[in-house]
Design an enzyme around this catalytic site. Structure first.
Site, PDB file in Angstrom:
ATOM      1  N   GLY A 218      -0.543   8.727 -11.436  1.00 14.93           N
ATOM      2  CA  GLY A 218       0.886   8.606 -12.695  1.00 14.93           C
ATOM      3  C   GLY A 218       1.642   9.297 -13.526  1.00 14.93           C
ATOM      4  N   GLU A 259      -5.486  11.996  -9.463  1.00 12.62           N
ATOM      5  CA  GLU A 259      -5.034  10.820  -7.456  1.00 12.62           C
ATOM      6  C   GLU A 259      -3.698  11.549  -8.157  1.00 12.62           C
ATOM      7  OE1 GLU A 259      -6.325   7.418  -7.724  1.00 12.62           O
ATOM      8  OE2 GLU A 259      -8.048   7.737  -6.606  1.00 12.62           O
ATOM      9  N   TYR A 302      14.087   0.582  -7.073  1.00 21.56           N
ATOM     10  CA  TYR A 302      12.896   0.979  -8.102  1.00 21.56           C
ATOM     11  C   TYR A 302      13.949   1.660  -9.213  1.00 21.56           C
ATOM     12  CZ  TYR A 302       8.772   2.131  -5.332  1.00 21.56           C
ATOM     13  OH  TYR A 302       8.257   2.415  -4.511  1.00 21.56           O
ATOM     14  N   CYS A 328      24.579  -1.415   6.233  1.00 26.04           N
ATOM     15  CA  CYS A 328      25.303  -2.332   5.951  1.00 26.04           C
ATOM     16  C   CYS A 328      24.909  -2.674   5.298  1.00 26.04           C
ATOM     17  CB  CYS A 328      25.807  -2.826   7.404  1.00 26.04           C
ATOM     18  SG  CYS A 328      27.027  -2.089   8.124  1.00 26.04           S
ATOM     19  N   TYR A 356       7.326   9.698  -2.170  1.00 25.06           N
ATOM     20  CA  TYR A 356       7.541   8.209  -2.481  1.00 25.06           C
ATOM     21  C   TYR A 356       9.048   8.110  -1.361  1.00 25.06           C
ATOM     22  CZ  TYR A 356       3.406   7.663  -4.876  1.00 25.06           C
ATOM     23  OH  TYR A 356       2.303   8.107  -4.946  1.00 25.06           O
TER      24      TYR A 356
HETATM   25  N1  LLP Z   1      -3.794   6.708  -7.182  1.00 21.72           N
HETATM   26  C1  LLP Z   1      -3.474   5.224  -6.937  1.00 21.72           C
HETATM   27  C2  LLP Z   1      -4.998   4.367  -6.489  1.00 21.72           C
HETATM   28  C3  LLP Z   1      -2.387   4.885  -6.063  1.00 21.72           C
HETATM   29  O1  LLP Z   1      -2.306   3.479  -6.119  1.00 21.72           O
HETATM   30  C4  LLP Z   1      -0.945   5.701  -6.262  1.00 21.72           C
HETATM   31  C5  LLP Z   1       0.090   5.678  -6.342  1.00 21.72           C
HETATM   32  C6  LLP Z   1      -1.822   6.383  -7.835  1.00 21.72           C
HETATM   33  C7  LLP Z   1      -2.748   7.211  -7.166  1.00 21.72           C
HETATM   34  C8  LLP Z   1      -1.055   8.192  -7.094  1.00 21.72           C
HETATM   35  O2  LLP Z   1       0.473   8.297  -8.109  1.00 21.72           O
HETATM   36  P1  LLP Z   1       1.318   8.959  -8.351  1.00 21.72           P
HETATM   37  O3  LLP Z   1       0.702   9.878  -9.315  1.00 21.72           O
HETATM   38  O4  LLP Z   1       1.798   9.564  -7.093  1.00 21.72           O
HETATM   39  O5  LLP Z   1       2.261   8.226  -9.710  1.00 21.72           O
HETATM   40  N2  LLP Z   1       6.523   4.515  -4.804  1.00 21.72           N
HETATM   41  C9  LLP Z   1       6.460   4.540  -5.855  1.00 21.72           C
HETATM   42  C10 LLP Z   1       5.322   4.621  -6.190  1.00 21.72           C
HETATM   43  C11 LLP Z   1       4.420   3.831  -5.919  1.00 21.72           C
HETATM   44  C12 LLP Z   1       3.182   4.951  -6.459  1.00 21.72           C
HETATM   45  C13 LLP Z   1       1.863   3.586  -5.822  1.00 21.72           C
HETATM   46  N3  LLP Z   1       0.642   4.051  -6.916  1.00 21.72           N
HETATM   47  C14 LLP Z   1       7.880   5.041  -6.392  1.00 21.72           C
HETATM   48  O6  LLP Z   1       8.291   5.709  -5.348  1.00 21.72           O
HETATM   49  O7  LLP Z   1       8.383   5.638  -7.396  1.00 21.72           O
END
Ligand code: LLP
Length: 403
Positions: A218, A259, A302, A328, A356
């Site tokens: 995150g 993660e 988003y 379209c 993503y």
């Molecule tokens: N761990 C878990 C359990 C998760 O669900 C996620 C992301 C991560 C780690 C990694 O999060 P990150 O470090 O990438 O923020 N599609 C959206 C983001 C959705 C994230 C879903 N889960 C976007 O494009 O902003």
């Protein structure tokens, strides 16, 4: 990344094209590792869903990363990339007991995020250790769609249900060996992570047999110049100290797990698309590109900002453009954005297209998904071919109904 080089890649592989800078992934990985060099056992479980190309997974593997997967298919990709099942954790949401059992059969570590399946799983497989995903009830994240730790979120076991988890543990004789949380994506403030960590520490104390605590991902990255990003060095320093204290208090050397997805791969990615038409309307000048939300959906889904550079004419005077796709439907990448003069045939580069981006692409409007290229030390490697009509037709079955 050098504009000339990117243009030459669109000549070689054609646009639209994803290009990933492997060196940026390597440097981000090392930064993360370094930020936590004060803890004895750090595990980085890269969030596969951010960018799941097998060559990227292999790169991360060679850096020493583990992976986190959210589907049995991602697990298979990880195994194919050469990860040992023990290096893979499975953190699904709302999947069937059968899918979790298939992951266990492959030797992967599992994370369960609801009491119902936890009880069913523990009853059937009391010998398999399980990590539980907690919902800390914290509202955090770049926007509401990517905030997943709040009270109304479907994710995790409520932090108020710990007594029930313990009851299940006792009743089934299963072993809870880890606690996990992931609060959201695009979180800037170090304090939000620290606040979440305290909730998890409190819960961790309730379980006697933990091997690790997983704080999820995150972390926010910069999407343009001067855009603030999570200060990972500051977070690493404070968090490591606090984690070491907790471990001591717990009476066992625990592993600290993260993660990260965006942190590792977002900035490595460049999405290159060609301008099909520059169209003047009443008040707006549209730059229509050879792509749409079928390739990069984050701006539309988003409202995410992706910096756009006209790499064919980067030094020219800037004008206001609304950059749109060919789908379209309304598929606006950027509205009234200042970009250096755009001409038909120019190549636009969308920054932060590593996380993503390709993984959320689709075949909507029966378009092909783009090719992907990885760059390392000036050499380009094609890591996915552009799709063809065969891919669109693959699995379709022609049925003729005689009327
Ligand atoms: N761990 C878990 C359990 C998760 O669900 C996620 C992301 C991560 C780690 C990694 O999060 P990150 O470090 O990438 O923020 N599609 C959206 C983001 C959705 C994230 C879903 N889960 C976007 O494009 O902003």
């Amino acid at each position: 990344m050098d504009n000339k080089l990117l243009i030459s890649l669109t000549e070689k592989y054609k646009a639209p094209l994803y290009v990933y800078d492997a060196e940026k992934i390597v440097s981000q990985y090392k930064r993360f590792e370094n930020a936590f060099n004060q803890v004895k056992s750090l595990k980085i479980n890269y969030a596969t869903k951010a960018l799941s190309n097998i060559s990227i997974l292999k790169l991360l593997k060679s850096l020493g990363s583990n992976i986190d997967c959210v589907s049995i298919q991602e697990i298979h990709l990880g195994l194919k990339a050469g990860f040992n099942p023990k290096q893979i954790s499975f953190t699904p949401s709302g999947v069937s007991l059968e899918e979790i059992e298939s992951a266990v059969a492959l030797g992967v570590k599992i994370n369960i995020d609801n009491l119902e399946i936890l009880k069913q799983f523990g009853t059937k497989h009391p010998k398999v250790p399980v990590c539980i995903r907690i919902n800390p009830h914290i509202m955090a994240g770049g926007n509401k769609k990517i905030s997943v730790g709040h009270t109304k979120s479907k994710f995790g076991i409520s932090k108020y249900f710990i007594a029930q988890v313990k009851e299940i543990e006792k009743e089934t004789g299963m072993l809870i060996n880890g606690v996990h949380m992931h609060t959201g994506s695009g979180i800037l403030d170090v304090n939000v992570f620290l606040q979440g960590a305290e909730i998890l520490f409190k819960i961790a104390k309730e379980f006697e047999n933990l091997d690790f605590i997983d704080f999820g991902g995150g972390f926010k990255v910069a999407y343009k110049e001067n855009d603030p990003a999570t200060n990972i060095e500051e977070f690493g320093k404070i968090m490591s100290k606090r984690f070491n204290e907790f471990s001591k208090d717990y009476g066992k050397e625990l592993s600290i797990v993260f993660e990260p997805g965006k942190f590792l791969v977002s900035e490595s990615g460049n999405f290159l698309a060609k301008v099909n038409v520059v169209k003047k309307s009443n008040e707006t000048v549209f730059a229509g590109i050879d792509s749409g939300f079928n390739h990069l959906i984050r701006p539309m889904y988003y409202g995410s900002y992706h910096h756009i550079v006209n790499i064919s004419n980067a030094l020219a005077k800037e004008n206001k453009y609304t950059v749109v796709g060919y789908i379209c439907e309304n598929d606006t990448f950027a509205e009234d954005r200042m970009i250096s003069t755009i001409r038909q045939g120019d190549i636009l580069c969308f920054k932060n297209a590593g996380a993503y981006a390709f993984t959320m692409a689709s075949n909507y409007n029966s378009r092909f998904r783009p090719a992907e290229v990885m760059l390392y030390q000036g050499k380009d490697y094609l890591i996915r071919e552009r799709e063809t009509m065969e891919d669109i037709l693959n699995k379709q079955i022609e049925v003729n109904i005689d009327l």
